[in-house]
Motif scaffolding. Structure first.
Motif, PDB file in Angstrom:
ATOM      1  N   GLU A  56       0.826  -1.206   0.000  1.00  0.00           N
ATOM      2  CA  GLU A  56       0.000   0.000   0.000  1.00  0.00           C
ATOM      3  C   GLU A  56       0.865   1.262   0.000  1.00  0.00           C
ATOM      4  O   GLU A  56       0.542   2.252  -0.645  1.00  0.00           O
ATOM      5  N   ASP A  59       2.199   1.733  -3.508  1.00  0.00           N
ATOM      6  CA  ASP A  59       1.143   2.289  -4.363  1.00  0.00           C
ATOM      7  C   ASP A  59       1.023   3.793  -4.142  1.00  0.00           C
ATOM      8  O   ASP A  59       0.942   4.563  -5.101  1.00  0.00           O
ATOM      9  N   GLN A  60       1.011   4.206  -2.883  1.00  0.00           N
ATOM     10  CA  GLN A  60       0.895   5.632  -2.566  1.00  0.00           C
ATOM     11  C   GLN A  60       2.103   6.415  -3.068  1.00  0.00           C
ATOM     12  O   GLN A  60       1.960   7.546  -3.536  1.00  0.00           O
ATOM     13  N   GLN A  64       1.736   9.495  -5.552  1.00  0.00           N
ATOM     14  CA  GLN A  64       2.270  10.794  -5.126  1.00  0.00           C
ATOM     15  C   GLN A  64       3.321  11.311  -6.104  1.00  0.00           C
ATOM     16  O   GLN A  64       3.332  12.487  -6.454  1.00  0.00           O
TER      17      GLN A  64
END
Length: 139
Positions: A56, A59-60, A64
């Motif tokens: 996760e 992914d962020q 970003q």
């Protein structure tokens, strides 16, 4: 032995380079999201500059980075692939990429080089990234 490794890209290395392009270099967020869902394992193991992060978090970081920067690749080259890097086996591939990050708000640019060693597995007739180790450095 020469100064350069005499290594030719493998089909698996080409697949990985295509995944990097979908995740970082092309502008369509939908293509990126689809690649994250379909071509990265839900159990993906990631380590960047010695720091482990959950799937996760990775992914962020991708989202970003895409929101903050325009990314232009200068060079991308497969360095080495495990001998079994075919379209039917689990194998490892090492890539080196140099790229520029341009801040979308300020226009400030910086160049980075990234060395990745990735493990790609085959499941249900498709390839998925299952491990990524990256060393990244600003110039």
């Amino acid at each position: 032995m020469g100064d350069q490794l005499d290594h030719h890209p493998t089909p698996l290395g080409n697949w990985l380079e295509d995944l990097f392009h979908k995740l970082f270099y092309q502008p369509d967020d939908g293509i990126c999201k689809k690649a994250m869902e379909e071509e990265m394992s839900s159990q993906l193991k990631v380590c960047i500059n010695g720091q482990y992060m959950p799937r996760e978090g990775f992914d962020q970081a991708i989202i970003q980075t895409r929101c903050t920067y325009n990314i232009r690749v200068h060079s991308s080259r497969e360095l080495l692939a495990s001998p079994d890097a075919t379209d039917k086996s689990t194998a490892s591939v090492a890539h080196i990429q140099t790229f520029t990050l341009e801040d979308k708000k300020t226009g400030t640019q910086r160049t980075q080089t990234s060395l990745t060693i990735c493990v790609i597995a085959f499941s249900d007739g498709k390839k998925q990234l299952i491990e990524l180790m990256e060393i990244m450095q600003d110039h």
